[in-house]
Scaffold this active site. Structure first.
Site, PDB file in Angstrom:
ATOM      1  N   CYS A   1      44.845  38.887  52.493  1.00 33.40           N
ATOM      2  CA  CYS A   1      43.276  38.716  52.536  1.00 33.40           C
ATOM      3  C   CYS A   1      43.341  37.475  53.710  1.00 33.40           C
ATOM      4  O   CYS A   1      42.698  37.783  54.591  1.00 33.40           O
ATOM      5  CB  CYS A   1      42.392  38.092  51.684  1.00 33.40           C
ATOM      6  SG  CYS A   1      42.785  39.886  50.571  1.00 33.40           S
TER       7      CYS A   1
ATOM      8  N   ASN B   1      45.837  35.557  43.257  1.00 29.91           N
ATOM      9  CA  ASN B   1      46.219  36.507  44.029  1.00 29.91           C
ATOM     10  C   ASN B   1      47.403  36.294  44.477  1.00 29.91           C
ATOM     11  O   ASN B   1      48.533  37.408  44.635  1.00 29.91           O
ATOM     12  CB  ASN B   1      45.269  37.010  44.584  1.00 29.91           C
ATOM     13  CG  ASN B   1      44.637  35.598  45.546  1.00 29.91           C
ATOM     14  OD1 ASN B   1      43.753  34.802  44.946  1.00 29.91           O
ATOM     15  ND2 ASN B   1      44.481  36.145  46.917  1.00 29.91           N
TER      16      ASN B   1
ATOM     17  N   SER C   1      38.315  44.745  40.807  1.00 33.46           N
ATOM     18  CA  SER C   1      38.218  45.419  42.435  1.00 33.46           C
ATOM     19  C   SER C   1      38.863  46.288  41.565  1.00 33.46           C
ATOM     20  O   SER C   1      40.255  46.607  41.084  1.00 33.46           O
ATOM     21  CB  SER C   1      38.165  45.060  42.935  1.00 33.46           C
ATOM     22  OG  SER C   1      38.255  45.316  44.401  1.00 33.46           O
TER      23      SER C   1
ATOM     24  N   GLN D   1      42.170  40.587  39.628  1.00 34.71           N
ATOM     25  CA  GLN D   1      44.425  40.698  39.647  1.00 34.71           C
ATOM     26  C   GLN D   1      44.068  40.884  38.316  1.00 34.71           C
ATOM     27  O   GLN D   1      46.033  41.071  38.050  1.00 34.71           O
ATOM     28  CB  GLN D   1      45.234  39.493  40.621  1.00 34.71           C
ATOM     29  CG  GLN D   1      44.489  39.200  41.357  1.00 34.71           C
ATOM     30  CD  GLN D   1      45.607  40.708  42.364  1.00 34.71           C
ATOM     31  OE1 GLN D   1      45.879  41.480  42.156  1.00 34.71           O
ATOM     32  NE2 GLN D   1      45.126  40.454  43.859  1.00 34.71           N
TER      33      GLN D   1
ATOM     34  N   HIS E   1      40.713  49.022  43.087  1.00 37.74           N
ATOM     35  CA  HIS E   1      41.541  49.317  43.705  1.00 37.74           C
ATOM     36  C   HIS E   1      43.190  48.659  43.673  1.00 37.74           C
ATOM     37  O   HIS E   1      44.395  49.006  43.663  1.00 37.74           O
ATOM     38  CB  HIS E   1      41.891  49.503  45.549  1.00 37.74           C
ATOM     39  CG  HIS E   1      41.954  47.784  46.110  1.00 37.74           C
ATOM     40  ND1 HIS E   1      42.238  47.780  47.012  1.00 37.74           N
ATOM     41  CD2 HIS E   1      40.685  47.036  45.945  1.00 37.74           C
ATOM     42  CE1 HIS E   1      42.010  45.763  47.449  1.00 37.74           C
ATOM     43  NE2 HIS E   1      40.592  46.052  47.132  1.00 37.74           N
TER      44      HIS E   1
ATOM     45  N   ALA F   1      35.390  43.614  44.369  1.00 33.67           N
ATOM     46  CA  ALA F   1      35.427  42.472  44.235  1.00 33.67           C
ATOM     47  C   ALA F   1      34.213  41.229  44.358  1.00 33.67           C
ATOM     48  O   ALA F   1      33.999  40.141  44.434  1.00 33.67           O
ATOM     49  CB  ALA F   1      36.301  41.742  43.563  1.00 33.67           C
TER      50      ALA F   1
HETATM   51  N1  PMP Z   1      39.609  38.258  44.384  1.00 38.12           N
HETATM   52  C1  PMP Z   1      40.882  38.977  44.001  1.00 38.12           C
HETATM   53  C2  PMP Z   1      41.089  37.427  43.681  1.00 38.12           C
HETATM   54  C3  PMP Z   1      41.365  39.127  44.933  1.00 38.12           C
HETATM   55  O1  PMP Z   1      42.840  38.945  44.877  1.00 38.12           O
HETATM   56  C4  PMP Z   1      40.776  39.969  46.247  1.00 38.12           C
HETATM   57  C5  PMP Z   1      41.461  41.134  46.433  1.00 38.12           C
HETATM   58  N2  PMP Z   1      42.769  40.797  47.781  1.00 38.12           N
HETATM   59  C6  PMP Z   1      39.459  39.843  45.924  1.00 38.12           C
HETATM   60  C7  PMP Z   1      38.488  39.065  45.131  1.00 38.12           C
HETATM   61  C8  PMP Z   1      38.983  41.156  47.333  1.00 38.12           C
HETATM   62  O2  PMP Z   1      38.816  42.131  46.631  1.00 38.12           O
HETATM   63  P1  PMP Z   1      37.866  43.275  47.770  1.00 38.12           P
HETATM   64  O3  PMP Z   1      38.335  43.046  48.883  1.00 38.12           O
HETATM   65  O4  PMP Z   1      38.255  44.551  46.654  1.00 38.12           O
HETATM   66  O5  PMP Z   1      36.534  43.113  47.135  1.00 38.12           O
END
Ligand code: PMP
Length: 393
Positions: A329, A155, A203, A183, A205, A77
């Site tokens: 993150c 998130n 995303s 999410q 995962h 994402a």
């Molecule tokens: N957007 C949101 C709302 C997320 O929660 C996340 C992952 N924490 C991301 C973007 C980024 O996803 P990815 O790290 O898999 O690229």
């Protein structure tokens, strides 16, 4: 959830950081890895790889109710958000987003507008995490807006954005709408035939696919001065060059199909587990606050402020529960959650907030196992902090 995880004494309540890989996704990924073939090659091996990608593209499209040709596979994402914002912003005009977006949107927006900071319009949220719609209307009336990017589900708090009126207002003003639905995908139904969102990021995962695979939905027919982030061999119709990650994409597809199958039943079951977890914690711990609009959240997320108990200490005191302090993150960074600060919480409240997130493989047993650990951890930290530290004899 793997057998190893089920056997372990860890209650995994961190689905918003990453969900356990679904068995269907593991099987599809391994199967593709065991087969040679570059999806761009024209011989039989290449065609086999391309077929796996086609199947996955259909599976992801089915989960969103869009057409397979509207899916661009990416590395996640983060890349999808970068791609969407950059493509739409390059048309000229302002970029409107909110203060509580994921860094993959906020930092991209800041970088894109660094030469002209006035072209970045940040909408605030109220104390429930709901975006300021009056601010959006003002922004659309006052500036020529290229793109409005607002997340489908937060998130950290799980708060959902009602996108329909936002899309209507943005389109009336000639702006495109992007949503970071990372999410929400695989957790609540998304229907891109019914919704008029132009761009959507996901995303794999987060819904049981492998890490490092994602997608951007680009609605057919929208006008974008199309600018890839990665130039090269022209894969993904020129949107994203580079040899396709066939195994990862196959896993993402399998996870999308399994999520779609379980979407309705899982949503209800997970919401019940989350509600019962919240009720018990509020009863047994006391002096805490659930963050986010109660009736407008993802089913599996709870963001709880345990007053007087810093989250890092609480997490350290419950090693048998996997949870997050703010978002994963941002973990490790000494800054408090920008989401909670954006909702008007104090720094102390933000620092005392734990996110618990449940998902497709969470059981009542996980919740029953986690509750006493969380309660013990919060009580222990509060007790330690309430005792004045004395130095010397
Ligand atoms: N957007 C949101 C709302 C997320 O929660 C996340 C992952 N924490 C991301 C973007 C980024 O996803 P990815 O790290 O898999 O690229």
């Amino acid at each position: 959830m793997t057998e190893r995880d089920l056997d372990s004494d860890l209650a995994y309540l961190d689905y918003n950081a990453t969900a356990p890989t679904r068995p269907e996704a593991v099987a599809a990924t391994l199967d593709a890895m065991r087969t040679v073939g570059n999806a761009s090659s024209t011989h039989r091996s290449g065609r086999d790889a391309a077929l796996r990608v086609d199947v996955a593209r259909r599976q992801v499209a089915n989960l969103l109710n869009c057409s397979p040709g509207e899916i661009v596979f990416t590395s996640g994402a983060t890349e999808a958000n970068n791609l969407a914002l950059r493509a739409a912003f390059s048309a000229g005009g302002a970029l409107v987003t909110s203060t509580v977006e994921h860094p993959a949107v906020l930092e991209t927006a800041r970088a894109l507008t660094s030469d002209a900071p006035e072209s970045l319009i940040l909408l605030s949220v109220d104390e429930d995490g709901l975006v300021d719609l009056d601010g959006l209307h003002l922004a659309l009336a006052a500036s020529s807006v290229a793109i409005v990017s607002l997340m489908a589900a937060n998130n950290e708090t799980g708060v959902l954005t009602d996108l329909a009126p936002i899309v209507k207002a943005a389109h009336a003003a000639g702006a495109l709408v992007h949503t970071d639905a990372t999410q929400m995908v695989g957790r609540l139904p998304i229907d891109l035939l019914e919704s008029d969102v132009d761009l959507l990021s996901l995303s794999a995962h987060k819904f049981g696919g492998p890490q490092g695979v994602g997608a951007l939905f680009v609605r057919r027919g929208i006008s974008l001065p199309y600018r890839p982030l990665i130039f090269g061999g022209g894969q993904e119709r020129g949107w994203r060059a580079g040899t396709l990650n066939v195994a990862g994409i196959a896993g993402a597809g399998a996870a999308a199909e399994a999520s779609r199958r379980d979407l309705i039943s899982d949503g209800t079951r997970i919401a019940q587990l989350r509600d019962s977890l919240e009720r018990t914690l509020v009863e047994q711990v006391g002096d805490c606050r659930i963050n986010g609009a109660i009736g407008q959240r993802l089913p599996g997320v709870t963001s709880i402020t345990f007053h007087g108990a810093p989250a890092d200490a609480v997490l350290a005191a419950m090693p048998d529960v996997a949870a997050s302090e703010g978002s994963a993150c941002a973990a490790g960074a000494p800054t408090p959650s920008h989401v909670l600060l954006g909702m008007g919480r104090s720094r102390e409240e933000a620092d005392s907030t734990v996110r618990l997130s449940l998902g497709y493989a969470t059981t009542e047993h996980d919740v029953d196992r986690a509750v006493p650990s969380i309660v013990r951890a919060v009580r222990k930290v509060r007790k330690l902090l309430s005792v004045p530290i004395r130095f010397g004899a």
